[in-house]
Structure formats: C-alpha cells, structure tokens
Design a protein around this motif. Structure first.
Motif, PDB file in Angstrom:
ATOM      1  N   ALA A 205       0.829  -1.205   0.000  1.00 15.41           N
ATOM      2  CA  ALA A 205       0.000   0.000   0.000  1.00 15.41           C
ATOM      3  C   ALA A 205       0.864   1.257   0.000  1.00 15.41           C
ATOM      4  CB  ALA A 205      -0.923  -0.005   1.221  1.00 15.41           C
ATOM      5  N   GLY A 206       1.996   1.188   0.708  1.00 16.32           N
ATOM      6  CA  GLY A 206       2.910   2.332   0.745  1.00 16.32           C
ATOM      7  C   GLY A 206       3.498   2.638  -0.620  1.00 16.32           C
ATOM      8  N   LYS A 207       3.820   1.596  -1.365  1.00 19.52           N
ATOM      9  CA  LYS A 207       4.346   1.808  -2.716  1.00 19.52           C
ATOM     10  C   LYS A 207       3.303   2.491  -3.601  1.00 19.52           C
ATOM     11  CE  LYS A 207       7.559  -2.117  -2.655  1.00 19.52           C
ATOM     12  NZ  LYS A 207       7.891  -3.434  -3.248  1.00 19.52           N
ATOM     13  N   ILE A 208       2.052   2.056  -3.457  1.00 21.81           N
ATOM     14  CA  ILE A 208       0.980   2.675  -4.234  1.00 21.81           C
ATOM     15  C   ILE A 208       0.800   4.134  -3.826  1.00 21.81           C
ATOM     16  CG2 ILE A 208      -1.495   2.601  -4.706  1.00 21.81           C
ATOM     17  CD1 ILE A 208      -1.348  -0.442  -4.363  1.00 21.81           C
ATOM     18  N   ARG A 209       0.874   4.398  -2.506  1.00 25.08           N
ATOM     19  CA  ARG A 209       0.740   5.779  -2.034  1.00 25.08           C
ATOM     20  C   ARG A 209       1.863   6.652  -2.593  1.00 25.08           C
ATOM     21  NH1 ARG A 209       1.210   6.675   3.687  1.00 25.08           N
ATOM     22  NH2 ARG A 209       0.307   8.711   3.254  1.00 25.08           N
ATOM     23  N   VAL A 210       3.084   6.128  -2.587  1.00 25.08           N
ATOM     24  CA  VAL A 210       4.220   6.894  -3.117  1.00 25.08           C
ATOM     25  C   VAL A 210       3.997   7.220  -4.586  1.00 25.08           C
ATOM     26  CG1 VAL A 210       6.664   6.734  -3.725  1.00 25.08           C
ATOM     27  CG2 VAL A 210       5.913   6.077  -1.443  1.00 25.08           C
ATOM     28  N   GLN A 211       3.551   6.224  -5.345  1.00 25.24           N
ATOM     29  CA  GLN A 211       3.280   6.478  -6.768  1.00 25.24           C
ATOM     30  C   GLN A 211       2.185   7.522  -6.936  1.00 25.24           C
ATOM     31  OE1 GLN A 211       2.346   2.602  -8.325  1.00 25.24           O
ATOM     32  NE2 GLN A 211       4.451   1.850  -8.157  1.00 25.24           N
ATOM     33  N   GLY A 212       1.151   7.459  -6.088  1.00 32.50           N
ATOM     34  CA  GLY A 212       0.080   8.436  -6.172  1.00 32.50           C
ATOM     35  C   GLY A 212       0.558   9.851  -5.872  1.00 32.50           C
ATOM     36  N   PHE A 213       1.391   9.979  -4.824  1.00 32.35           N
ATOM     37  CA  PHE A 213       1.920  11.301  -4.480  1.00 32.35           C
ATOM     38  C   PHE A 213       2.859  11.819  -5.573  1.00 32.35           C
ATOM     39  CE2 PHE A 213       1.049  10.135   0.113  1.00 32.35           C
ATOM     40  CZ  PHE A 213      -0.028  11.007   0.210  1.00 32.35           C
ATOM     41  N   GLU A 214       3.607  10.909  -6.209  1.00 34.02           N
ATOM     42  CA  GLU A 214       4.471  11.336  -7.313  1.00 34.02           C
ATOM     43  C   GLU A 214       3.630  11.897  -8.467  1.00 34.02           C
ATOM     44  OE1 GLU A 214       8.247   8.270  -6.662  1.00 34.02           O
ATOM     45  OE2 GLU A 214       6.645   7.775  -8.072  1.00 34.02           O
ATOM     46  N   ARG A 215       2.513  11.232  -8.755  1.00 31.39           N
ATOM     47  CA  ARG A 215       1.634  11.747  -9.807  1.00 31.39           C
ATOM     48  C   ARG A 215       1.024  13.081  -9.394  1.00 31.39           C
ATOM     49  NH1 ARG A 215       0.119   6.221 -10.152  1.00 31.39           N
ATOM     50  NH2 ARG A 215      -1.702   6.627  -8.832  1.00 31.39           N
ATOM     51  N   ARG A 216       0.665  13.189  -8.110  1.00 32.73           N
ATOM     52  CA  ARG A 216       0.090  14.438  -7.629  1.00 32.73           C
ATOM     53  C   ARG A 216       1.071  15.594  -7.749  1.00 32.73           C
ATOM     54  NH1 ARG A 216      -2.560  13.786  -1.830  1.00 32.73           N
ATOM     55  NH2 ARG A 216      -2.220  16.047  -1.981  1.00 32.73           N
TER      56      ARG A 216
END
Length: 585
Positions: A205-216
């Motif tokens: 889940a943390g990896k997904i969150r990191v990817q999401g924040f990178e897109r943001r």
C-alpha cells in the motif's frame, strides 16, 4: 569423591562378599552400576571383559567391579569409585595392577556414571565419586543403591516410591505448564506471522501511495505553471488597459516609494545643514571677538596664530552662500506629494487616458466598442499571442514576478505543490522504515515480532531490572533514582548452557539456547558502555529469573519466554538426557 588407595583397600575388604556375589552373576545379568544401553559390553562367553574404549585390552571378568581400576577408560569399574579420578586432564598414572599386560593411558571415562535403577521413579546416573561416599544422594539415586557398601555405617533406604509419587505430581504440573507454554508459543507465532503479513500489505500500500503522491506532484507542478501563465496574461492585460495592476502600475508604486525615500533623506540633510550653520556662526563670533579684544603687545604666539588664521579665513571668498529664497524652495520640495504640491500621483493611477499611448492600450481601448463575446475572444487571443512570443524569446518577459507572488491563485497552487511534496517525503520515509522492519532479524521464525517492545520486570538485590524485547534493558535503584540503560538490542545468537534445572523448571537447563544481545548502553564510570546478554529458555510467561554481572558493566540475564519453547528441544528434556530409558530387567 576421590578415595585414597588405603581407603580403597579397606573398602575392598569390607565388601568382599558383595563383590563375590556380583562376580558370580556376571554371566546371568549386567554388573552393578551398568545402564541398559551399555549392557551389551558386559555380555561374554569366555569370562573375559574388553575395555569399551580399548577393545584390544582385555581382563578376566572376575576383575570387573573389584574396586581396582584396570581399564584405561574405567569401564571395568561401573559400580565403584575406583576410576573416578580419570579425566582428560589428569596426568598419566601406572594405575594397573602388578603383572598386568595392559597399557596405561591418559583416558576419559567411557561411562556417564553409576546407574541407579530407581524403580518407581526415573532412572539416572550419579557421578562415580559419589558412590559409597557415605552420603545419601536421594535427588539422583532415590533407591540408595549408590551406598551399597554402607560406608561409615550409612544405609540409604529406598525412597523411590514416595519421591516418584511426588515427582509424578510435579511432572504433571510441569507437563501442563509445558503444554500451555507450547500453546502460547503457537499463539505468538500466529501473531508474529499476522504482523509480518500486515507489514507486507502495508509496504504494498505504501508503494501505491508513493506512486500516487508522485503523480500528484507532477499534476501540481503543471497546475502551478498554468496558474502562473494565466496570472501573467492577466497582468499583461491589466498593464495594457491601464488598470494600475500591470507594469506601469508597479512602476508608479515604486516611484512613489522612491520619492518618499528621497524626501526623507532630503529633510534629514536639511536638518543637519541647519545645525552645522549654527555651529559655524557661533565659532566665527568667538574668533571675531578674539580678534577685537586681544592685546597686540602681548607676546603670545598661540593667540597671534589664531588671530592670523581668522583673518585669512574671513578674507577668503566663499561659494556656500544660501539665500532665503533657496531655503524656501527646499522647504517646498520637502512637502508631501498631492494636488497642492509635488507630484499628484492620483492623476496617473487608474487613468486609461494617460496609458492609451501604447499600441496595446489603444487596441484594448478599441475593443470596448466591440460586442461582448468578440471582446473576450480578442482579449484572450492577444494575451495568448503575446505570451507565446515571450515564451519563444521574440518579446522580452518584463512581467514583474513580485505580482505573481502576491497572487492568491499562485499562492494556492504553490501550496498544493508543496503539500504534495511533503506528503511524498512522509510516505517514502514510512515505506523505508517498513521495508527495513520486514528484513530485520526477529529470531527463530521471526517469532519475536509478536513480543516487540513488550517489557517484563524483576527485582534482584538493590535494583529493579527491565527487559523490553527488541528494544532495551534497564536498571533502576529500588531506593530511588533514574533508570540506567544497560544496552539496546542489536542481534540474536545461540549459546550452550549446562545448568541444573530447578524443580520448578525456571532455569536454563542443558542445551542450545537463544541469546539476545543488548549493547551500547550507558557508559560506566571509568569503564565500558553497558551491555547485556539475555539467555532465553522455555516458560509459559515472559519473566526474568536471574540477573548477574559477569564482569564490570557486562550483565547476564536469564529469562523465560514461550517464544523459545520447542526450539532445539525443551530444557527439561535436555536435562533428563538418558533418564527416560527404561530398565530392561
């Protein structure tokens, strides 16, 4: 206990009849002191005995248990203390009887000790030096068979029935405690596995969150650029329309600030000038009075020099004259700007007529005669065209960035970008810690993950000790005072222990044990940093059994926990050893 030769001789004489009976039974059964697992070595068809560790050396079977050590490994004396002195470290001794053809060697005992059958209880081995020493060792040999010779009139009755009955009760309690401990260990292992699974899910889940924040962040950066572009166009348009928010408006504000700054400096200089003029006038009056009143006949070189200097000063032409008209002009200049004096800035602020001189202003003024939709399209097209020309280097970008920084839209877009960057950093740090925790050593099968940060305490002597699994160990005086850090957890290792297991089972026993190392604690005065070795053994509950200081500021903590139950066999089973072997006779 090691018996001297003269004592051995007396003992041999006292028990000659016993030995004779034992020798007669050599062929029908195993000799006194022989355990069932060694019985095969004492079966013979030619009345000769082969030393266990040295089969080539043979003696008549009648010399078995004759209280004289013939075999280098002591195997010919399983029921006496004659060979108890043999150790790997003893000096070679010609202990063989005269005329023997055996070779004296430095050997280790081949047998673990004197075998006590202990019918009604658990069989056990007792050390050879305890055989016929006049002491009843009921804790090992409850049937008293180790004192068969009655040395010193001591006769040890058979207490195996009572001891065995009590032992069975205690064994039932130990077995139930062992079962509860093993059950708890399963629960700990289940909890450790559950936490590990949760940690893996958290990492994913943390990896997904990191990817999401990178897109943001990418989106926030693009949004910030777009907002800045729109704000630049708005400023350019405002400049052309003369609304005071463009470059000319900024220039007017800067000019007003600069004029106010110069006016303040001018007033300061005017005040300083007036003060200096007053002082100079005062000095000139003093010197003029000196010239008029001094006595020319008085021979004072200093006074004459001063008067001469004043005359030269007065005769010199001056260009620093200041008229009243000039003073009035300076006062007028120093007045505040407004409609009555100075610059009337209001005439320039927001005045479309004054800014219509520029081509862009003229075009924007002309659009006011066009229909509304056409005005919007033309304004947007011209602004976009101008920004394109600026972006491609055709026109210079003279936009004042200070105005962009003051824009609420730009501030909000920049804040959104910064918030996204902060969220990304936090998510990356959290992910890094989770990945480090996943690869961290949590002991056998990772079971200590279930006990992480769980603490247990114990009072020993003047101190209260605390152990926090995977964290630290501490020491605190009972009479008051702060805690002393005895070390922080660093790693696991193993250690072999060879301790007697107490009847209550709260001890290390014999076998391989898990060790937790705690290091880099608080420094001792004039000594090393404190450290603790935590040796673990099976227990239903987490508890500290014993604390000792093996050397200065180096502590040893014996601890019970269900987490190590079943690891390389329980302490009780290791302690019993061969005791579970049943008597074959």
């Amino acid at each position: 206990m090691l018996l001297r030769p003269e004592v051995l001789g007396a003992l041999l004489y006292a028990v000659s009849s016993v030995e004779a009976a034992d020798a007669k039974s050599a062929e029908s059964g195993r000799p006194r002191g022989v355990g069932p697992e060694f019985a095969k070595f004492y079966k013979t068809s030619d009345n000769f005995f082969s030393c266990i560790s040295n089969p080539s050396q043979r003696i008549p079977f009648s010399q078995v248990n004759d209280d004289y050590c013939d075999c280098p490994d002591g195997s010919d004396e399983p029921g006496t203390a004659a060979c108890s002195y043999l150790t790997p470290y003893s000096y070679p001794q010609p202990h063989l009887r005269p005329g023997s053809n055996l070779t004296p060697e430095n050997e280790t005992l081949a047998l673990p000790g004197f075998y006590c059958k202990n019918k009604g209880h658990v069989p056990a081995y007792i050390r050879f030096e305890n055989v016929n020493d006049g002491v009843c060792d009921y804790d090992v040999c409850c049937d008293g068979s180790d004192e068969y010779a009655g040395v010193g009139g001591v006769k040890c009755e058979d207490r195996c029935a009572a001891i065995g009955k009590e032992w069975k009760k205690q064994e039932e309690v130990r077995q139930k405690a062992q079962q509860r401990a093993l059950k708890k260990r399963k629960e700990l292992q289940f909890e450790a596995d559950r936490r590990r699974t949760e940690l893996k899910d958290k990492i994913e889940a943390g990896k997904i969150r990191v990817q999401g924040f990178e897109r943001r962040i990418v989106e926030a950066e693009e949004n910030l650029k777009e907002v800045e572009r729109r704000e630049k166009l708005r400023l350019v348009k405002s400049d052309a329309q003369g609304k005071g928010r463009g470059r000319l408006g900024v220039l007017l504000n800067l000019a007003k600030d600069r004029t106010a700054e110069l006016r303040g400096a001018l007033m300061k200089v005017k005040k300083q000038r007036e003060d200096m003029v007053a002082r100079v006038s005062e000095l000139e009056a003093l010197l003029s009075e000196l010239k008029e009143t001094y006595n020319p006949n008085f021979n004072d070189a200093g006074v004459k020099k001063a008067v001469q200097g004043w005359e030269d000063y007065a005769a010199r032409e001056s260009t620093d004259t200041w008229t009243d008209a000039e003073d009035r002009d300076l006062t007028e200049i120093a007045k505040e700007d407004g409609s009555e004096s100075g610059v009337n800035w209001a005439e320039f602020e927001g005045s479309e007529s004054e800014q219509a001189a520029s081509d862009a202003a003229a075009i924007y003024s002309l659009t006011s005669y066009l229909p509304g939709p056409l005005q919007n399209w033309l304004g947007s097209t011209m602004s976009s065209l101008r920004q394109i020309l600026i972006d491609n280097g055709v026109l210079p970008d003279n936009t004042i960035h200070a105005n962009l920084d003051d824009s609420a839209a730009v501030k909000e877009a920049r804040k959104s970008r910064d918030d996204s960057q902060r969220d990304l950093t936090d998510a990356q740090n959290e992910l890094k810690h989770a990945e480090e925790d996943l690869t961290k050593d949590y002991g056998p099968n990772g079971i200590f993950r279930a006990l992480k940060d769980q603490c247990t305490e114990g009072d020993f002597g003047e101190y209260k000790y605390s152990l926090c699994f995977m964290q630290k160990t501490t020491q605190q005086p009972k009479k008051g005072g702060g805690q002393t850090n005895m070390g922080s957890f660093t790693s696991f290792e193993t250690e072999f222990t060879d301790d007697d297991l107490p009847s209550g089972g709260k001890g290390l026993g014999r076998g391989e044990r898990v060790v937790m190392k705690y290091e880099n604690g608080q420094h001792c005065w004039n000594g090393p940093a404190r450290s603790t070795r935590v040796i673990l053994a099976c227990s239903e509950n987490e508890e500290i059994w014993r604390v000792s200081e093996s050397e200065k500021c180096v502590y040893r903590m014996e601890v019970g926990t269900a987490a190590v139950c079943g690891w390389e066999g329980s302490a009780r089973e290791a302690e019993k050893g061969q005791a579970s072997v049943k008597d074959e006779l």
